[in-house]
Design a protein around this motif. Structure first.
Motif, PDB file in Angstrom:
ATOM      1  N   ARG A  41      -3.938  13.685 -14.530  1.00  0.00           N
ATOM      2  CA  ARG A  41      -4.950  12.834 -15.317  1.00  0.00           C
ATOM      3  C   ARG A  41      -4.287  11.798 -15.168  1.00  0.00           C
ATOM      4  NH1 ARG A  41      -7.992  15.622 -20.779  1.00  0.00           N
ATOM      5  NH2 ARG A  41      -8.876  13.319 -20.329  1.00  0.00           N
ATOM      6  N   LYS A  42      -2.864  11.627 -15.867  1.00  0.00           N
ATOM      7  CA  LYS A  42      -1.973  10.286 -15.623  1.00  0.00           C
ATOM      8  C   LYS A  42      -2.119   9.770 -14.501  1.00  0.00           C
ATOM      9  CE  LYS A  42       2.306   7.891 -16.714  1.00  0.00           C
ATOM     10  NZ  LYS A  42       2.300   7.588 -15.859  1.00  0.00           N
ATOM     11  N   VAL A  43      -1.849  10.555 -13.660  1.00  0.00           N
ATOM     12  CA  VAL A  43      -1.495   9.760 -11.909  1.00  0.00           C
ATOM     13  C   VAL A  43      -3.018   8.832 -11.657  1.00  0.00           C
ATOM     14  CG1 VAL A  43      -1.426  10.029  -9.685  1.00  0.00           C
ATOM     15  CG2 VAL A  43      -0.094  11.328 -11.766  1.00  0.00           C
ATOM     16  N   ALA A  44      -4.675   9.644 -11.921  1.00  0.00           N
ATOM     17  CA  ALA A  44      -5.601   9.299 -11.619  1.00  0.00           C
ATOM     18  C   ALA A  44      -5.896   8.502 -12.228  1.00  0.00           C
ATOM     19  CB  ALA A  44      -6.554  10.365 -11.733  1.00  0.00           C
ATOM     20  N   ARG A  45      -5.329   8.028 -13.643  1.00  0.00           N
ATOM     21  CA  ARG A  45      -5.439   6.743 -14.275  1.00  0.00           C
ATOM     22  C   ARG A  45      -4.801   5.837 -13.858  1.00  0.00           C
ATOM     23  NH1 ARG A  45      -5.436  10.429 -18.751  1.00  0.00           N
ATOM     24  NH2 ARG A  45      -3.112   9.595 -19.324  1.00  0.00           N
ATOM     25  N   ASP A  46      -3.765   5.878 -13.158  1.00  0.00           N
ATOM     26  CA  ASP A  46      -3.017   4.644 -12.827  1.00  0.00           C
ATOM     27  C   ASP A  46      -3.650   4.515 -11.232  1.00  0.00           C
ATOM     28  OD1 ASP A  46      -1.776   4.483 -15.482  1.00  0.00           O
ATOM     29  OD2 ASP A  46      -0.050   5.763 -15.143  1.00  0.00           O
ATOM     30  N   THR A  47      -3.598   5.334 -10.461  1.00  0.00           N
ATOM     31  CA  THR A  47      -3.811   4.824  -9.062  1.00  0.00           C
ATOM     32  C   THR A  47      -5.454   4.150  -9.004  1.00  0.00           C
ATOM     33  OG1 THR A  47      -4.679   7.092  -8.546  1.00  0.00           O
ATOM     34  CG2 THR A  47      -2.487   6.731  -8.606  1.00  0.00           C
ATOM     35  N   TYR A  48      -5.675   3.507  -7.372  1.00  0.00           N
ATOM     36  CA  TYR A  48      -6.561   3.488  -6.714  1.00  0.00           C
ATOM     37  C   TYR A  48      -7.884   4.447  -6.833  1.00  0.00           C
ATOM     38  CZ  TYR A  48      -5.356  -1.316  -6.995  1.00  0.00           C
ATOM     39  OH  TYR A  48      -5.250  -2.749  -7.566  1.00  0.00           O
ATOM     40  N   ARG A  99     -10.414   4.016   1.114  1.00  0.00           N
ATOM     41  CA  ARG A  99     -10.525   3.783   0.402  1.00  0.00           C
ATOM     42  C   ARG A  99      -9.002   2.945   0.563  1.00  0.00           C
ATOM     43  NH1 ARG A  99     -12.951   5.012  -4.773  1.00  0.00           N
ATOM     44  NH2 ARG A  99     -14.208   7.049  -4.209  1.00  0.00           N
ATOM     45  N   ILE A 100      -8.197   3.342   0.594  1.00  0.00           N
ATOM     46  CA  ILE A 100      -7.084   2.517   1.290  1.00  0.00           C
ATOM     47  C   ILE A 100      -7.161   0.895   1.116  1.00  0.00           C
ATOM     48  CG2 ILE A 100      -4.980   1.751   2.535  1.00  0.00           C
ATOM     49  CD1 ILE A 100      -5.265   4.483   3.172  1.00  0.00           C
ATOM     50  N   GLU A 101      -8.295   0.480   1.942  1.00  0.00           N
ATOM     51  CA  GLU A 101      -8.788  -0.509   2.292  1.00  0.00           C
ATOM     52  C   GLU A 101      -9.491  -1.307   1.246  1.00  0.00           C
ATOM     53  OE1 GLU A 101      -7.046  -3.152   4.076  1.00  0.00           O
ATOM     54  OE2 GLU A 101      -5.783  -1.448   5.277  1.00  0.00           O
ATOM     55  N   PRO A 120       7.345   3.110 -10.474  1.00  0.00           N
ATOM     56  CA  PRO A 120       7.604   2.153 -10.876  1.00  0.00           C
ATOM     57  C   PRO A 120       6.744   0.614 -10.065  1.00  0.00           C
ATOM     58  CG  PRO A 120       8.887   3.910  -9.844  1.00  0.00           C
ATOM     59  CD  PRO A 120       8.296   4.179  -9.318  1.00  0.00           C
ATOM     60  N   PHE A 121       6.144   1.040  -9.176  1.00  0.00           N
ATOM     61  CA  PHE A 121       5.509  -0.088  -8.331  1.00  0.00           C
ATOM     62  C   PHE A 121       4.146  -0.161  -8.212  1.00  0.00           C
ATOM     63  CE2 PHE A 121       8.678   2.422  -5.808  1.00  0.00           C
ATOM     64  CZ  PHE A 121       9.983   2.199  -6.133  1.00  0.00           C
ATOM     65  N   PRO A 122       3.542  -0.581  -9.784  1.00  0.00           N
ATOM     66  CA  PRO A 122       2.321  -0.710 -10.176  1.00  0.00           C
ATOM     67  C   PRO A 122       1.323  -2.270  -9.324  1.00  0.00           C
ATOM     68  CG  PRO A 122       3.158  -1.542 -12.043  1.00  0.00           C
ATOM     69  CD  PRO A 122       4.516  -1.019 -11.118  1.00  0.00           C
ATOM     70  N   HIS A 123       2.182  -2.758  -8.673  1.00  0.00           N
ATOM     71  CA  HIS A 123       1.497  -3.893  -7.650  1.00  0.00           C
ATOM     72  C   HIS A 123       1.081  -3.759  -6.682  1.00  0.00           C
ATOM     73  CE1 HIS A 123       5.755  -3.506  -5.492  1.00  0.00           C
ATOM     74  NE2 HIS A 123       4.804  -4.215  -4.976  1.00  0.00           N
ATOM     75  N   ALA A 124       1.718  -2.425  -6.012  1.00  0.00           N
ATOM     76  CA  ALA A 124       1.013  -1.933  -4.499  1.00  0.00           C
ATOM     77  C   ALA A 124      -0.189  -1.174  -4.714  1.00  0.00           C
ATOM     78  CB  ALA A 124       1.785  -0.920  -3.592  1.00  0.00           C
ATOM     79  N   ARG A 125      -1.259  -0.828  -3.884  1.00  0.00           N
ATOM     80  CA  ARG A 125      -2.482  -0.047  -3.777  1.00  0.00           C
ATOM     81  C   ARG A 125      -2.007   0.890  -3.514  1.00  0.00           C
ATOM     82  NH1 ARG A 125      -7.305  -1.441  -3.869  1.00  0.00           N
ATOM     83  NH2 ARG A 125      -9.398  -0.553  -3.221  1.00  0.00           N
ATOM     84  N   ARG A 126      -2.455   2.181  -5.060  1.00  0.00           N
ATOM     85  CA  ARG A 126      -1.503   3.483  -4.670  1.00  0.00           C
ATOM     86  C   ARG A 126      -2.606   4.263  -4.502  1.00  0.00           C
ATOM     87  NH1 ARG A 126       1.793   3.630  -9.931  1.00  0.00           N
ATOM     88  NH2 ARG A 126       0.166   1.869 -10.463  1.00  0.00           N
ATOM     89  N   VAL A 127      -3.150   5.540  -3.457  1.00  0.00           N
ATOM     90  CA  VAL A 127      -3.922   6.371  -2.916  1.00  0.00           C
ATOM     91  C   VAL A 127      -3.059   7.714  -3.402  1.00  0.00           C
ATOM     92  CG1 VAL A 127      -6.031   6.846  -1.696  1.00  0.00           C
ATOM     93  CG2 VAL A 127      -4.937   4.465  -1.898  1.00  0.00           C
ATOM     94  N   ARG A 170       0.831  -1.422  -0.304  1.00  0.00           N
ATOM     95  CA  ARG A 170       0.305  -0.177   0.621  1.00  0.00           C
ATOM     96  C   ARG A 170       0.827   1.263  -0.055  1.00  0.00           C
ATOM     97  NH1 ARG A 170      -3.081  -3.856   3.241  1.00  0.00           N
ATOM     98  NH2 ARG A 170      -4.752  -3.802   2.750  1.00  0.00           N
ATOM     99  N   ILE A 171       0.890   2.615  -0.798  1.00  0.00           N
ATOM    100  CA  ILE A 171       1.409   3.166  -0.848  1.00  0.00           C
ATOM    101  C   ILE A 171       0.482   4.528  -1.261  1.00  0.00           C
ATOM    102  CG2 ILE A 171       2.619   4.488  -2.353  1.00  0.00           C
ATOM    103  CD1 ILE A 171       4.094   2.445  -3.813  1.00  0.00           C
ATOM    104  N   VAL A 172       0.488   5.848  -0.055  1.00  0.00           N
ATOM    105  CA  VAL A 172      -0.295   6.668   0.047  1.00  0.00           C
ATOM    106  C   VAL A 172       0.398   7.962  -0.331  1.00  0.00           C
ATOM    107  CG1 VAL A 172      -1.993   8.278   1.705  1.00  0.00           C
ATOM    108  CG2 VAL A 172      -1.391   6.041   1.715  1.00  0.00           C
ATOM    109  N   VAL A 173       0.410   8.737  -2.007  1.00  0.00           N
ATOM    110  CA  VAL A 173       1.401   9.781  -1.777  1.00  0.00           C
ATOM    111  C   VAL A 173       0.309  11.183  -1.421  1.00  0.00           C
ATOM    112  CG1 VAL A 173       1.919  10.459  -3.814  1.00  0.00           C
ATOM    113  CG2 VAL A 173       1.736   7.932  -4.010  1.00  0.00           C
ATOM    114  N   PHE A 174       1.314  11.862  -1.067  1.00  0.00           N
ATOM    115  CA  PHE A 174       0.549  13.476  -0.855  1.00  0.00           C
ATOM    116  C   PHE A 174       1.136  14.093  -2.318  1.00  0.00           C
ATOM    117  CE2 PHE A 174       1.036  17.526   1.153  1.00  0.00           C
ATOM    118  CZ  PHE A 174      -0.802  17.235   1.485  1.00  0.00           C
TER     119      PHE A 174
END
Length: 394
Positions: A165-172, A391-393, A120-127, A106-110
């Motif tokens: 827009r790219k970030v939104a497409r690629d994250t959960y 959203r994380i869980e 680089p970590f598409p396997h992780a659940r990114r918020v 799980r990755i949370v980005v601010f």
């Protein structure tokens, strides 16, 4: 969990309040591995406090002047300046090592600019907590400034929106600071509409309350209107400059002797020059902003450019100090205009609203009490951050 942060401390600086409380909340529920920057030498003193919340952490120094120069290269490469501003090899290497060694899922980005470290970590659940639609802020700047700065800001608005827009497409999940910000981004990035949500800022109502032990910074009998904020931030500079030139002279005719205090760190040259006007005081950095709010008769937020939720408004409301604000400053704040805050559109409305409050102690007290009650009801950090956990869980 990996938390990729811009700058999460100290909690009493306006632009870092949300980020600090986000970190503090996550640390109560997860083992947090933190990657972040330090952009102010005074903030190194807070590093041990932040480290204590984390299982591991990395702090990269960021020199704002050098970062601005470095980011200019993006102009010639059709990239966002914001991404180059926050580009750092050491932080990238530490992040990759942390994901591998701790098997982070799980990755949370601010903020959108920090999302580059999670790519680089598409396997992780990114918020991603975008906070504001930063590209819209740059577009506003472009409209207000003359060439060549208007061209630079327009470039950044275009490039950053493409990246957002790219970030939104690629994250959960793509989260924002208010419903209006979320709605705006949904219009700009309709392909990611189902991922877009928001959680409001909160207020530490114990900290932002009028303590009996608090001492007034003002002389006896002074009537004070106060503005608080980082005073090298252009929307704040624009707001106080407009207020001093367009509102204060007429207001002082209505309320002789009235003083306007501009309270905040790093006042620009333009802000410092305002102290030459009669009735204006520019404090610079103060050890504690709360007495300046608590003992002022009125807090003002005459912002003409604003994104997201204004902490300065919520903090004054929490301290039961009546707030007179522009429509832009109240965007995203759930409060009753006329009952819990005062909406003023234009210079004449600011003059009338402030003068009315200063001449009616009972009305001023009623507005302040209602504002405090609204903050207690609607703006707790724990309640608002629960939306992030969903959203994380989920």
């Amino acid at each position: 969990m990996l938390l990729i942060h811009r700058i999460p401390y100290p909690p009493n600086k306006g632009d870092k309040i949300r980020s600090y409380h986000l970190l503090k909340h996550l640390a109560q529920h997860y083992r947090v591995h933190l990657a972040t920057f330090v952009d102010d030498t005074d903030d190194w003193q807070h590093v041990p406090r932040v480290q204590a919340l984390c299982a591991s952490s990395h702090f990269s120094p960021l020199n704002p002047k050098l970062a601005r120069l470095r980011s200019l290269g993006a102009l010639f490469a059709d990239r966002s300046l914001s991404l180059d501003y926050y580009r750092d090899a050491a932080l990238r290497q530490w992040t990759a090592a942390a994901v591998r060694s701790h098997r982070i899922e799980r990755i949370v980005v601010f903020s959108s600019a920090m999302a580059q470290y999670a790519e680089p970590f598409p396997h992780a659940r990114r918020v991603v907590d975008f906070c504001d639609v930063d590209s819209a802020k740059w577009a506003q700047y472009a409209e207000q400034k003359s060439w060549p700065m208007s061209a630079l800001y327009a470039h950044e608005a275009r490039q950053l929106l493409a990246y957002e827009r790219k970030v939104a497409r690629d994250t959960y999940a793509a989260l924002f600071v208010s419903q209006p910000e979320a709605d705006l981004f949904r219009q700009l990035a309709p392909e990611s509409g189902h991922k877009i949500d928001f959680f409001n800022n909160g207020v530490d109502t114990d900290y932002f309350s009028a303590s009996p032990a608090m001492l007034t910074p003002y002389a006896a009998g002074e009537q004070v209107v106060v503005f608080t904020g980082a005073m090298d931030y252009w929307p704040n500079v624009d707001a106080v400059s407009w207020f001093v030139t367009e509102v204060l002279p007429a207001l002082r005719q209505r309320v002789p002797g009235l003083l306007f205090y501009i309270v905040g760190a790093r006042p620009s040259a333009a802000v410092q020059a305002l102290a030459r006007h009669e009735g204006v005081s520019v404090t610079g950095t103060v050890p504690d902003v709360r007495p300046f709010i608590a003992f002022a008769q009125v807090a003002v937020a005459p912002l003409r450019i604003a994104r997201g939720i204004q902490n300065k408004v919520l903090e004054a409301m929490s301290m039961a100090t009546p707030v007179v604000a522009s429509r832009e400053a109240l965007e995203g704040i759930d409060a009753v205009a006329g009952g819990e805050v005062i909406l003023a559109e234009g210079a004449a409305a600011f003059v009338d609203s402030i003068a009315s409050l200063l001449n009616d102690d009972a009305h001023r007290a009623a507005i302040g009490a209602a504002a405090r009650a609204r903050v207690e009801q609607r703006y707790s950090w724990s309640g608002n951050l629960a939306r992030l956990e969903e959203r994380i869980e989920c």
